[in-house]
Design a protein around this motif. Structure first.
Motif, PDB file in Angstrom:
ATOM      1  N   ALA A   7     -73.651  47.409  -3.763  1.00  0.00           N
ATOM      2  CA  ALA A   7     -74.402  46.201  -4.094  1.00  0.00           C
ATOM      3  C   ALA A   7     -73.981  45.738  -5.479  1.00  0.00           C
ATOM      4  CB  ALA A   7     -75.907  46.477  -4.067  1.00  0.00           C
ATOM      5  N   VAL A   8     -73.726  44.455  -5.634  1.00  0.00           N
ATOM      6  CA  VAL A   8     -73.308  43.879  -6.912  1.00  0.00           C
ATOM      7  C   VAL A   8     -74.160  42.653  -7.183  1.00  0.00           C
ATOM      8  CG1 VAL A   8     -71.450  42.771  -8.191  1.00  0.00           C
ATOM      9  CG2 VAL A   8     -70.944  44.706  -6.719  1.00  0.00           C
ATOM     10  N   CYS A   9     -74.736  42.586  -8.381  1.00  0.00           N
ATOM     11  CA  CYS A   9     -75.437  41.371  -8.794  1.00  0.00           C
ATOM     12  C   CYS A   9     -74.995  41.027 -10.203  1.00  0.00           C
ATOM     13  CB  CYS A   9     -76.951  41.558  -8.731  1.00  0.00           C
ATOM     14  SG  CYS A   9     -77.625  42.767  -9.891  1.00  0.00           S
ATOM     15  N   GLY A  10     -75.007  39.750 -10.521  1.00  0.00           N
ATOM     16  CA  GLY A  10     -74.555  39.354 -11.844  1.00  0.00           C
ATOM     17  C   GLY A  10     -74.696  37.869 -12.071  1.00  0.00           C
ATOM     18  N   ASP A  11     -74.209  37.426 -13.232  1.00  0.00           N
ATOM     19  CA  ASP A  11     -74.331  36.034 -13.650  1.00  0.00           C
ATOM     20  C   ASP A  11     -72.964  35.403 -13.827  1.00  0.00           C
ATOM     21  OD1 ASP A  11     -77.218  36.029 -13.905  1.00  0.00           O
ATOM     22  OD2 ASP A  11     -76.935  37.311 -15.656  1.00  0.00           O
ATOM     23  N   VAL A  12     -72.887  34.133 -13.507  1.00  0.00           N
ATOM     24  CA  VAL A  12     -71.639  33.380 -13.695  1.00  0.00           C
ATOM     25  C   VAL A  12     -71.678  32.559 -14.976  1.00  0.00           C
ATOM     26  CG1 VAL A  12     -71.216  33.264 -11.218  1.00  0.00           C
ATOM     27  CG2 VAL A  12     -72.498  31.439 -12.323  1.00  0.00           C
ATOM     28  N   SER A  13     -72.862  32.413 -15.582  1.00  0.00           N
ATOM     29  CA  SER A  13     -73.004  31.520 -16.729  1.00  0.00           C
ATOM     30  C   SER A  13     -73.095  32.241 -18.065  1.00  0.00           C
ATOM     31  CB  SER A  13     -74.261  30.654 -16.553  1.00  0.00           C
ATOM     32  OG  SER A  13     -75.425  31.464 -16.495  1.00  0.00           O
ATOM     33  N   ARG A  14     -73.191  33.577 -18.054  1.00  0.00           N
ATOM     34  CA  ARG A  14     -73.385  34.268 -19.329  1.00  0.00           C
ATOM     35  C   ARG A  14     -72.961  35.720 -19.242  1.00  0.00           C
ATOM     36  NH1 ARG A  14     -79.583  36.433 -19.737  1.00  0.00           N
ATOM     37  NH2 ARG A  14     -79.829  37.020 -17.556  1.00  0.00           N
ATOM     38  N   VAL A  42     -63.989  37.266  -7.352  1.00  0.00           N
ATOM     39  CA  VAL A  42     -64.265  36.243  -6.338  1.00  0.00           C
ATOM     40  C   VAL A  42     -65.615  35.576  -6.589  1.00  0.00           C
ATOM     41  CG1 VAL A  42     -64.651  35.828  -3.880  1.00  0.00           C
ATOM     42  CG2 VAL A  42     -62.826  37.362  -4.614  1.00  0.00           C
ATOM     43  N   MET A  43     -66.605  36.355  -7.008  1.00  0.00           N
ATOM     44  CA  MET A  43     -67.935  35.786  -7.256  1.00  0.00           C
ATOM     45  C   MET A  43     -68.016  35.073  -8.593  1.00  0.00           C
ATOM     46  SD  MET A  43     -70.343  38.852  -5.752  1.00  0.00           S
ATOM     47  CE  MET A  43     -71.890  38.040  -6.134  1.00  0.00           C
ATOM     48  N   GLY A  44     -66.966  35.206  -9.426  1.00  0.00           N
ATOM     49  CA  GLY A  44     -66.936  34.523 -10.710  1.00  0.00           C
ATOM     50  C   GLY A  44     -67.932  35.076 -11.709  1.00  0.00           C
ATOM     51  N   LEU A  45     -68.188  36.385 -11.667  1.00  0.00           N
ATOM     52  CA  LEU A  45     -69.218  36.987 -12.518  1.00  0.00           C
ATOM     53  C   LEU A  45     -68.700  37.262 -13.918  1.00  0.00           C
ATOM     54  CD1 LEU A  45     -70.746  39.540  -9.992  1.00  0.00           C
ATOM     55  CD2 LEU A  45     -71.463  37.192 -10.448  1.00  0.00           C
ATOM     56  N   ARG A  46     -69.487  36.873 -14.907  1.00  0.00           N
ATOM     57  CA  ARG A  46     -69.149  37.193 -16.304  1.00  0.00           C
ATOM     58  C   ARG A  46     -69.798  38.510 -16.740  1.00  0.00           C
ATOM     59  NH1 ARG A  46     -70.274  32.399 -20.223  1.00  0.00           N
ATOM     60  NH2 ARG A  46     -69.241  33.900 -21.610  1.00  0.00           N
ATOM     61  N   SER A  47     -70.865  38.887 -16.075  1.00  0.00           N
ATOM     62  CA  SER A  47     -71.494  40.198 -16.280  1.00  0.00           C
ATOM     63  C   SER A  47     -72.059  40.627 -14.943  1.00  0.00           C
ATOM     64  CB  SER A  47     -72.602  40.129 -17.335  1.00  0.00           C
ATOM     65  OG  SER A  47     -73.601  39.200 -16.948  1.00  0.00           O
ATOM     66  N   TYR A  48     -72.157  41.932 -14.730  1.00  0.00           N
ATOM     67  CA  TYR A  48     -72.611  42.387 -13.414  1.00  0.00           C
ATOM     68  C   TYR A  48     -73.132  43.810 -13.473  1.00  0.00           C
ATOM     69  CZ  TYR A  48     -68.093  44.802 -13.290  1.00  0.00           C
ATOM     70  OH  TYR A  48     -67.017  45.601 -13.589  1.00  0.00           O
ATOM     71  N   ALA A  49     -73.902  44.145 -12.425  1.00  0.00           N
ATOM     72  CA  ALA A  49     -74.326  45.522 -12.175  1.00  0.00           C
ATOM     73  C   ALA A  49     -73.814  45.886 -10.794  1.00  0.00           C
ATOM     74  CB  ALA A  49     -75.844  45.647 -12.235  1.00  0.00           C
ATOM     75  N   ALA A  50     -72.992  46.917 -10.720  1.00  0.00           N
ATOM     76  CA  ALA A  50     -72.429  47.374  -9.451  1.00  0.00           C
ATOM     77  C   ALA A  50     -73.069  48.701  -9.086  1.00  0.00           C
ATOM     78  CB  ALA A  50     -70.916  47.516  -9.557  1.00  0.00           C
ATOM     79  N   MET A  51     -73.729  48.728  -7.930  1.00  0.00           N
ATOM     80  CA  MET A  51     -74.479  49.919  -7.530  1.00  0.00           C
ATOM     81  C   MET A  51     -73.878  50.514  -6.264  1.00  0.00           C
ATOM     82  SD  MET A  51     -78.106  48.047  -8.273  1.00  0.00           S
ATOM     83  CE  MET A  51     -77.257  46.462  -8.189  1.00  0.00           C
ATOM     84  N   PRO A  52     -73.217  51.664  -6.360  1.00  0.00           N
ATOM     85  CA  PRO A  52     -72.654  52.290  -5.160  1.00  0.00           C
ATOM     86  C   PRO A  52     -73.761  52.821  -4.266  1.00  0.00           C
ATOM     87  CG  PRO A  52     -72.522  53.796  -7.006  1.00  0.00           C
ATOM     88  CD  PRO A  52     -73.046  52.503  -7.550  1.00  0.00           C
ATOM     89  N   LEU A  53     -73.610  52.637  -2.986  1.00  0.00           N
ATOM     90  CA  LEU A  53     -74.595  53.121  -2.017  1.00  0.00           C
ATOM     91  C   LEU A  53     -74.047  54.400  -1.407  1.00  0.00           C
ATOM     92  CD1 LEU A  53     -75.349  49.677  -0.323  1.00  0.00           C
ATOM     93  CD2 LEU A  53     -76.396  50.672  -2.369  1.00  0.00           C
ATOM     94  N   LEU A  54     -74.508  55.526  -1.930  1.00  0.00           N
ATOM     95  CA  LEU A  54     -73.995  56.837  -1.525  1.00  0.00           C
ATOM     96  C   LEU A  54     -75.103  57.600  -0.813  1.00  0.00           C
ATOM     97  CD1 LEU A  54     -72.193  57.689  -4.891  1.00  0.00           C
ATOM     98  CD2 LEU A  54     -71.206  56.633  -2.867  1.00  0.00           C
ATOM     99  N   SER A  55     -74.933  57.802   0.485  1.00  0.00           N
ATOM    100  CA  SER A  55     -75.927  58.538   1.257  1.00  0.00           C
ATOM    101  C   SER A  55     -75.492  59.987   1.419  1.00  0.00           C
ATOM    102  CB  SER A  55     -76.096  57.890   2.634  1.00  0.00           C
ATOM    103  OG  SER A  55     -74.977  58.156   3.451  1.00  0.00           O
ATOM    104  N   ALA A  56     -76.346  60.773   2.059  1.00  0.00           N
ATOM    105  CA  ALA A  56     -76.023  62.177   2.285  1.00  0.00           C
ATOM    106  C   ALA A  56     -74.797  62.323   3.183  1.00  0.00           C
ATOM    107  CB  ALA A  56     -77.222  62.891   2.902  1.00  0.00           C
ATOM    108  N   SER A  57     -74.574  61.336   4.045  1.00  0.00           N
ATOM    109  CA  SER A  57     -73.437  61.400   4.967  1.00  0.00           C
ATOM    110  C   SER A  57     -72.165  60.799   4.382  1.00  0.00           C
ATOM    111  CB  SER A  57     -73.787  60.673   6.271  1.00  0.00           C
ATOM    112  OG  SER A  57     -74.122  59.319   6.011  1.00  0.00           O
ATOM    113  N   GLY A  58     -72.251  60.256   3.155  1.00  0.00           N
ATOM    114  CA  GLY A  58     -71.064  59.683   2.530  1.00  0.00           C
ATOM    115  C   GLY A  58     -71.322  58.268   2.043  1.00  0.00           C
ATOM    116  N   PRO A  59     -70.279  57.584   1.537  1.00  0.00           N
ATOM    117  CA  PRO A  59     -70.437  56.216   1.035  1.00  0.00           C
ATOM    118  C   PRO A  59     -70.878  55.264   2.134  1.00  0.00           C
ATOM    119  CG  PRO A  59     -68.354  57.174   0.312  1.00  0.00           C
ATOM    120  CD  PRO A  59     -68.913  58.096   1.337  1.00  0.00           C
ATOM    121  N   VAL A  60     -71.763  54.359   1.770  1.00  0.00           N
ATOM    122  CA  VAL A  60     -72.279  53.362   2.708  1.00  0.00           C
ATOM    123  C   VAL A  60     -71.785  51.963   2.348  1.00  0.00           C
ATOM    124  CG1 VAL A  60     -74.394  52.274   3.566  1.00  0.00           C
ATOM    125  CG2 VAL A  60     -74.328  54.739   3.185  1.00  0.00           C
ATOM    126  N   GLY A  61     -71.623  51.700   1.059  1.00  0.00           N
ATOM    127  CA  GLY A  61     -71.194  50.384   0.605  1.00  0.00           C
ATOM    128  C   GLY A  61     -71.508  50.221  -0.865  1.00  0.00           C
TER     129      GLY A  61
END
Length: 469
Positions: free
Chosen positions: A251-258, A230-249
């Motif tokens: 974070a994804v960042c990346g580029d659409v041009s390269r 959906v974000m149209g990313l050609r490369s990305y870093a996906a970071m799971p947010l895992l707390s002591a109480s379980g998954p929180v969500g």
């Protein structure tokens, strides 16, 4: 010119160059200046492993009669390779080539150390900012947007987004940075309400207990309608947010041009940001829940449980505010006549239903921004407040009191039987700017007027004595 003297001069200038900041191009320029005559070296190049792939710096000719190569060795590691393009003259000695390669290795190594130092400083600043601003985040949304901004800035990516899950692992909200409105709307449509573990990237991150960094998203398994697509990313870093109480969500960042070659240091930073981000978002969620609970408890402490109206405490607080304001107001006390008979003949359930119905009718009659409160038992209060274009005076307050009297007198049907009560209403006008000291007086005046109304059975009664401030 004597090659030996040129070689000595080269070594001397290389030593002088090592005392100040230099780039590979500076070393190559010296090499061509001192090794070139009479045609021994006509070109030079140094090749190193850059962050986004191999990097090469050239000087002089590209072709010649031969090539001399030497590795760039420093601290037991190989940083790249030096290539000298030779001409028709006698080639430089292996010793000179080795010294030249060593100086190039020092220059390249120094640049790498400086780059790593700058990256470490940037990373430390990002984590520190995430912590310092995160502890002040008043909501999950603020914390998630902060995390998205920080990840986009520290990695220098074009887009970033964070989704937050509930306790069951269902995505509830998505926050984006650098994301066009149409893409943000599509993220909401595709992600909110879905399970986070339906994503292959999420499952891989959970399995590895760490971030997933993709150099080329086109080669990765993905979910239709997922973050990267959906974000149209050609490369990305996906970071799971895992707390002591379980998954929180996540974070994804990346580029659409390269596409992008992620470094080992960036992978470590992604891991640190994921840990800190999980703590920030989870803490914000806890603070938000605590505030919601506190607001609920506070509301309950100021609310009558039976009717849902504000209680005596809430009325007194509102009355103090009104007394401090510049606009005139009025307090009406409403006491139900015949309520005990309803309780005695129809039962307490009928009495409760009647009180709830009366509360709803009073609310419907009192104009905004007036306040209707239950003081206890069968006694209610109405605080009339003015607003632009509508002034509260004795006449307008008396008109409202008469409407209250009429609606209270209408029968209430309980279990097929009519329950009827009347109302005695006392009115106490409150002059503008009376001050907080007027609160006891206005309560007393309204109460006395209400009892005069009850005794006279002649409709609402307005307090005769002005309320003193």
């Amino acid at each position: 010119m004597d090659p030996a003297r040129e070689h000595a001069a080269l070594l001397a200038e290389l030593l002088e160059l090592s005392a100040r900041p230099a780039a590979p191009a500076d070393v190559l320029a010296l090499a061509l200046a001192h090794l070139g005559p009479p045609g021994a070296v006509v070109g030079a190049a140094v090749r190193t492993a850059g962050e986004d792939g191999p990097e090469e710096v050239r000087a002089g000719a590209v072709t010649g009669s031969g090539r001399l190569r030497a590795p760039l060795l420093l601290g037991g590691g190989e940083l790249g390779e030096l290539t000298l393009v030779t001409g028709d003259g006698p080639p430089p000695s292996p010793h000179v080539v080795a010294v030249l390669a060593h100086h190039l290795a020092v220059v390249v190594g120094t640049a790498l150390l400086q780059r790593e130092r700058e990256f470490d400083e940037t990373a430390a600043a990002a984590v520190r900012r995430l912590f310092e601003e995160g502890v002040r985040a008043a909501s999950v949304g603020q914390a998630a947007r902060l995390l998205a901004r920080v990840t986009a800035e520290v990695f220098g990516t074009e887009r970033a987004a964070v989704h937050v899950t509930d306790a069951d692992g269902v995505i509830r909200t998505v926050y984006g940075v650098g994301v066009p409105d149409a893409v943000a709307a599509e993220l909401d449509r595709c992600l909110v309400g879905r399970r986070a573990d339906a994503s292959p990237v999420w499952r891989r991150a959970e399995r590895d207990r760490g971030p997933v960094l993709s150099c080329d998203a086109a080669r990765d398994p993905r979910r239709t309608g997922g973050f990267a697509e959906v974000m149209g990313l050609r490369s990305y870093a996906a970071m799971p947010l895992l707390s002591a109480s379980g998954p929180v969500g996540m974070a994804v960042c990346g580029d659409v041009s390269r596409t992008r070659a992620w470094t080992s240091r960036e992978r470590e930073l992604a891991r640190r940001l994921a840990l800190q981000g999980a703590l920030v978002v989870d803490s914000a969620r806890m603070r938000q829940a605590e505030r919601a609970h506190l607001a609920e408890v506070t509301a309950l402490a100021r609310t009558d449980a039976l009717t849902g109206l504000p209680n005596r405490r809430a009325l007194l607080e509102a009355l103090e505010d009104v007394c401090a304001a510049a606009d005139p107001a009025a307090l009406l006390l409403v006491d139900l006549d015949g309520f005990k008979q309803v309780n005695d003949t129809l039962g307490h359930h009928a009495g409760d239903v009647l009180l709830q119905q009366v509360a709803a009718r009073l609310r419907a009659v009192v104009p905004v921004p007036g306040l209707v409160a239950r003081l206890g038992g069968d006694e209610f209060a109405v605080l009339l407040r003015g607003e632009p274009g509508r002034v509260v005076d004795a006449g307008s307050a008396l008109a409202v009191a008469r409407r209250l009297e009429r609606v209270v007198a209408e029968p209430v049907v309980v279990d097929g039987r009519d329950a009827r009560v009347g109302a005695s209403v006392g009115v106490a006008p409150l002059p503008a700017g009376a001050g907080a000291a007027a609160v006891p007086g206005v309560l007393r005046a309204a109460d006395e007027a209400m009892y005069r109304s009850k005794r006279a059975v002649a409709g609402p009664v307005v307090a005769q004595v002005p309320v003193a401030g």
